[in-house]
Design a protein around this motif. Structure first.
Motif, short mmCIF file in Angstrom:
data_model
loop_
_atom_site.label_atom_id
_atom_site.label_comp_id
_atom_site.label_asym_id
_atom_site.label_seq_id
_atom_site.Cartn_x
_atom_site.Cartn_y
_atom_site.Cartn_z
N GLY A 1 3.81 5.62 2.99
CA GLY A 1 3.98 7.04 3.33
C GLY A 1 3.76 7.30 4.80
O GLY A 1 4.54 8.03 5.44
N VAL A 2 2.73 6.71 5.37
CA VAL A 2 2.45 6.88 6.80
C VAL A 2 3.59 6.30 7.62
O VAL A 2 4.05 6.90 8.59
N ARG A 3 4.05 5.13 7.24
CA ARG A 3 5.15 4.49 7.97
C ARG A 3 6.40 5.38 7.94
O ARG A 3 7.10 5.51 8.93
N GLY B 1 9.78 9.44 11.20
CA GLY B 1 10.45 10.72 11.23
C GLY B 1 11.03 11.13 9.88
O GLY B 1 11.78 12.10 9.79
N GLY B 2 10.69 10.40 8.86
CA GLY B 2 11.23 10.71 7.53
C GLY B 2 10.27 11.59 6.74
O GLY B 2 9.29 12.12 7.27
N LYS B 3 10.58 11.72 5.49
CA LYS B 3 9.75 12.51 4.59
C LYS B 3 8.85 11.59 3.78
O LYS B 3 9.13 10.42 3.63
N ARG B 4 7.79 12.18 3.24
CA ARG B 4 6.91 11.42 2.37
C ARG B 4 7.56 11.17 1.04
O ARG B 4 8.28 11.94 0.51
N SER C 1 0.85 -1.18 0.00
CA SER C 1 0.00 0.00 0.00
C SER C 1 0.89 1.24 0.00
O SER C 1 1.60 1.49 0.98
N PRO C 2 0.86 2.02 -1.08
CA PRO C 2 1.68 3.22 -1.11
C PRO C 2 1.30 4.21 -0.01
O PRO C 2 2.15 4.90 0.52
N VAL C 3 0.02 4.25 0.34
CA VAL C 3 -0.43 5.15 1.41
C VAL C 3 0.19 4.71 2.74
O VAL C 3 0.73 5.53 3.49
N TRP C 4 0.13 3.42 3.03
CA TRP C 4 0.69 2.94 4.29
C TRP C 4 2.21 3.15 4.32
O TRP C 4 2.77 3.48 5.36
#
Length: 78
Positions: free
Chosen positions: A68-70, A75-78, A63-66
């Protein structure tokens, strides 16, 4: 409207599908064992005609959304 001729599954194909249904290989690779059959046809025949249940290909869903959330939670960037 024309339709493609329907190809009857042989007992040997049924046996081969039952034998390899639980293998953790992608369905497209499984389809290579069945010349003239598509991956969709193999899945439909396994589920409907043979009642073999869902296949576990050993692949986790992505899941690309998950992802990004992870990354944001780490503490990283999207």
């Amino acid at each position: 409207m024309t339709t493609k001729p329907w190809k009857v599954w042989t007992p040997a194909e049924d046996a081969l599908l039952r034998q390899h249904w639980a293998d953790k290989e992608p369905t497209k690779r499984l389809a290579a064992r069945f010349p003239g059959r598509t991956a969709a046809a193999i899945l439909k025949h396994g589920y409907v005609a043979l009642g073999l249940g869902p296949r576990d290909c050993g692949r986790e869903s992505f899941s690309p959304v998950w992802e990004g959330v992870r990354g944001l939670l780490a503490g990283g960037k999207r």
